[in-house]
Design an enzyme around this catalytic site. Structure first.
Site, PDB file in Angstrom:
ATOM      1  N   ASP A 276      33.687 -28.519  18.319  1.00 24.40           N
ATOM      2  CA  ASP A 276      32.612 -28.463  17.328  1.00 24.40           C
ATOM      3  C   ASP A 276      31.474 -27.560  17.791  1.00 24.40           C
ATOM      4  OD1 ASP A 276      34.070 -30.190  15.843  1.00 24.40           O
ATOM      5  OD2 ASP A 276      32.691 -31.880  15.977  1.00 24.40           O
TER       6      ASP A 276
ATOM      7  N   ASN B 213      33.828 -33.347  19.671  1.00 20.48           N
ATOM      8  CA  ASN B 213      32.412 -33.100  19.375  1.00 20.48           C
ATOM      9  C   ASN B 213      31.755 -32.191  20.405  1.00 20.48           C
ATOM     10  OD1 ASN B 213      32.440 -34.664  17.064  1.00 20.48           O
ATOM     11  ND2 ASN B 213      31.842 -36.539  18.132  1.00 20.48           N
TER      12      ASN B 213
ATOM     13  N   ASP C   5       0.854  -1.182   0.000  1.00 18.43           N
ATOM     14  CA  ASP C   5       0.000   0.000   0.000  1.00 18.43           C
ATOM     15  C   ASP C   5       0.894   1.236   0.000  1.00 18.43           C
ATOM     16  OD1 ASP C   5      -2.210   1.611   0.116  1.00 18.43           O
ATOM     17  OD2 ASP C   5      -2.528   1.381   2.258  1.00 18.43           O
TER      18      ASP C   5
END
Length: 575
Positions: free
Chosen positions: A404, A400, A5
């Protein structure tokens, strides 16, 4: 593409009275300290019409003070608020006028009629106040006020009014016409006819100051902006040019009355709609149909809206955006997103932020997968070439859980690459990790594997062939290779040193945490024992860290070559 708009989204939604256009004269006005002043000093021939105009604006009006506002700040339609200020600044009190003229009927404004009218009673007489689009209100008028005289509205006068409204609209003004009816007897069920035309008001709704930059940003991002408004076509086109939505030479505007019904829509009309950037005088039904046409052409469509009638189009669009400030509850509940400030600039920022979030997700996934894949490659290759140095299960678990996880989380918290709006949109059917990304993941993992092999083989040949030492070399090199690898997650378009990764404070915090864990592991004998680590010589540490830099150096050199090649291609195209 974004179907937006105009009022309040591309403009400030701070509407001011700018011009009065009476049948006998046109006067520009301004407000200073809530006082109305005329550029020519005064109205000479239209004083009676001006008095009537103020009365119509005050009565045909639903703006009201906020219930909890001691200063009586007004709430409602911005045009009606401007009309209240006009009446109050001209010596009239809207509150007193509404008490004097008791409202007994109302015809609300609608997108179909484009007219609002109210019926009042005062001292035994009936007074109709009406305002609306010029062309629609003139159809309800049979007379015109010239000074103190009221006469029949001729065809020439009607045409001149329409021409004047076109001229005002071409200057970017929102134009409304005003009319009234004052009689002793009236049909309360049908009072919106035989009106007396009084004047037009041109309202100024300036475009937002920084809207051009937002539209340019969307264009660079491959997003097309379409304006769909109920305003006059010339007003819409003027604002579209001011905000940079269309070029200065653009003249193509499609009005709602010109669009055929969907049943009889030809291929030529579909092509015309798809190539148009400004639609004016459109109805909610036509908004819905335009959304459908763009979607069938394969576009991802965003639709903005604020009214109850906009709900079908908001629901039909791929993404519906409702206005939080002026939007109805129905529109907000139907839309997927609600704008708190009603600004198009917020839409552009949301697109950029969404792309940055998606890019962070990609980096998070690519980093984690490449690190884990490298561990698989390393365990496999070391088993073939240097079995004595194979990683231990607890060492892999440490990798891990520490090297990581923390850098990966930091990637997800980054502010993102600021060049995301310089790229075209991705295909929504594409996977988060594409085939090209999987190739990158494999190359990252292979590079880290090579780095560990270089460190282990070099140490075995020149420093020590002890099984524990070689295992430690593999472990330490992989730890630092994975930590350095986080810098490979910077986009290829970003700079080498200063980019979204190096500017991400969470990356440096993650690296610091990982370094602290490594220091603690080596400082505490029990931890060294659990992970199978021993005290290493400084030479081994140097070899491990330098070897860990191999993946980072390889991919940074590749990015430099890629950027230079891309620059040369662009320069060649430009020449």
């Amino acid at each position: 593409m974004i179907l937006t708009d105009k009022t309040g989204t591309l403009t400030e939604n701070k509407i001011f009275v700018d011009t009065f256009s009476f049948p006998e004269e046109t006067v520009k006005v301004s407000f200073k300290n809530n006082t109305l002043s005329f550029d020519k000093g005064n109205i000479k021939r239209s004083e009676e019409a001006f008095r009537e105009l103020r009365l119509i604006g005050a009565l045909c009006n639903n703006a009201s003070p906020k219930d909890d506002d001691e200063n009586k700040e007004l709430t409602g339609d911005p045009i009606e608020i401007a009309l209240v200020h006009l009446a109050n600044s001209s010596g009239s009190s809207v509150e007193e006028l509404k008490l004097q003229y008791e409202r007994i009927g109302e015809m609300p404004f609608s997108s179909e009629t484009k007219i609002m009218g109210t019926l009042q009673k005062n001292s035994g007489r009936y007074y109709v106040a009406a305002k609306g689009s010029v062309e629609h209100l003139l159809e309800k008028c049979s007379k015109i006020q010239l000074g103190v005289t009221i006469k029949d509205l001729s065809g020439n006068e009607r045409n001149k009014i329409l021409q004047d409204s076109e001229q005002m609209a071409s200057n970017g003004l929102r134009v409304l016409a005003f009319a009234y009816r004052d009689e002793s007897e009236i049909d309360k069920g049908d009072y919106m006819n035989s009106l007396v035309y009084v004047a037009m008001i041109g309202f100024l709704d300036p475009p937002r100051l920084d809207i051009k930059e937002a539209i340019l940003s969307c264009r660079k991002a491959g997003i097309r902006i379409i304006m769909i408004t109920g305003d006059h076509p010339l007003t819409a086109l003027n604002i579209a040019k001011q905000v940079g939505l269309v070029d200065e030479v653009e003249k193509n505007v499609i009005t709602g009355i010109d669009i055929p019904s969907m049943d009889s829509l030809s291929d030529e009309w579909i092509r015309k709609i798809l190539s148009t950037s400004v639609f004016a005088r459109t109805t909610p039904k036509q908004k819905l149909e335009i959304v459908d046409i763009y979607q069938k052409a394969g576009n991802i469509v965003v639709m903005t809206g604020d009214g109850v009638n906009d709900a079908p189009a908001l629901k039909k669009a791929d993404i519906g955006i409702a206005m939080g400030m002026r939007g109805t509850q129905v529109a907000k509940e139907t839309a997927g997103i609600v704008l708190k400030d009603d600004s198009f600039i917020s839409i552009a920022r949301a697109v950029a932020h969404g792309r940055e979030i998606f890019q962070n997700i990609q980096k998070f996934v690519i980093y984690l997968v490449s690190c884990n894949l490298s561990e698989i490659f390393i365990v496999t290759t070391l088993g073939f070439f240097v079995p004595a140095s194979t990683l231990l299960p607890l060492q892999i678990l440490f990798l891990n859980m520490v090297t990581d996880v923390f850098p990966a989380l930091a990637l997800g918290l980054g502010s993102g690459d600021k060049t995301v709006m310089n790229r075209p949109p991705r295909d929504p059917k594409d996977l988060i990790v594409s085939n090209r990304d999987w190739i990158s993941v494999s190359l990252y993992a292979a590079a880290m594997t090579i780095a560990i092999l270089v460190a282990v083989i070099y140490c075995k040949q020149t420093i020590s062939s002890d099984r524990t030492v070689l295992n430690n070399v593999a472990f330490i090199t992989l730890v630092f290779a994975q930590l350095f690898h986080v810098f490979n997650m910077a986009s290829a378009q970003s700079k080498l040193i200063v980019n979204e990764i190096t500017k991400n404070k969470f990356i440096w915090i993650a690296l610091l945490i990982c370094t602290i864990f490594m220091v603690l592991v080596y400082a505490i004998p029990q931890m060294r024992l659990v992970l199978g680590l021993v005290i290493l010589s400084p030479e081994i540490w140097v070899v491990s860290i330098l070897s860990a830099l191999i993946p980072l150096v390889l991919f940074q050199v590749y990015k430099i070559i890629w950027r230079r090649k891309k620059f040369n291609i662009q320069e060649h195209i430009t020449n």
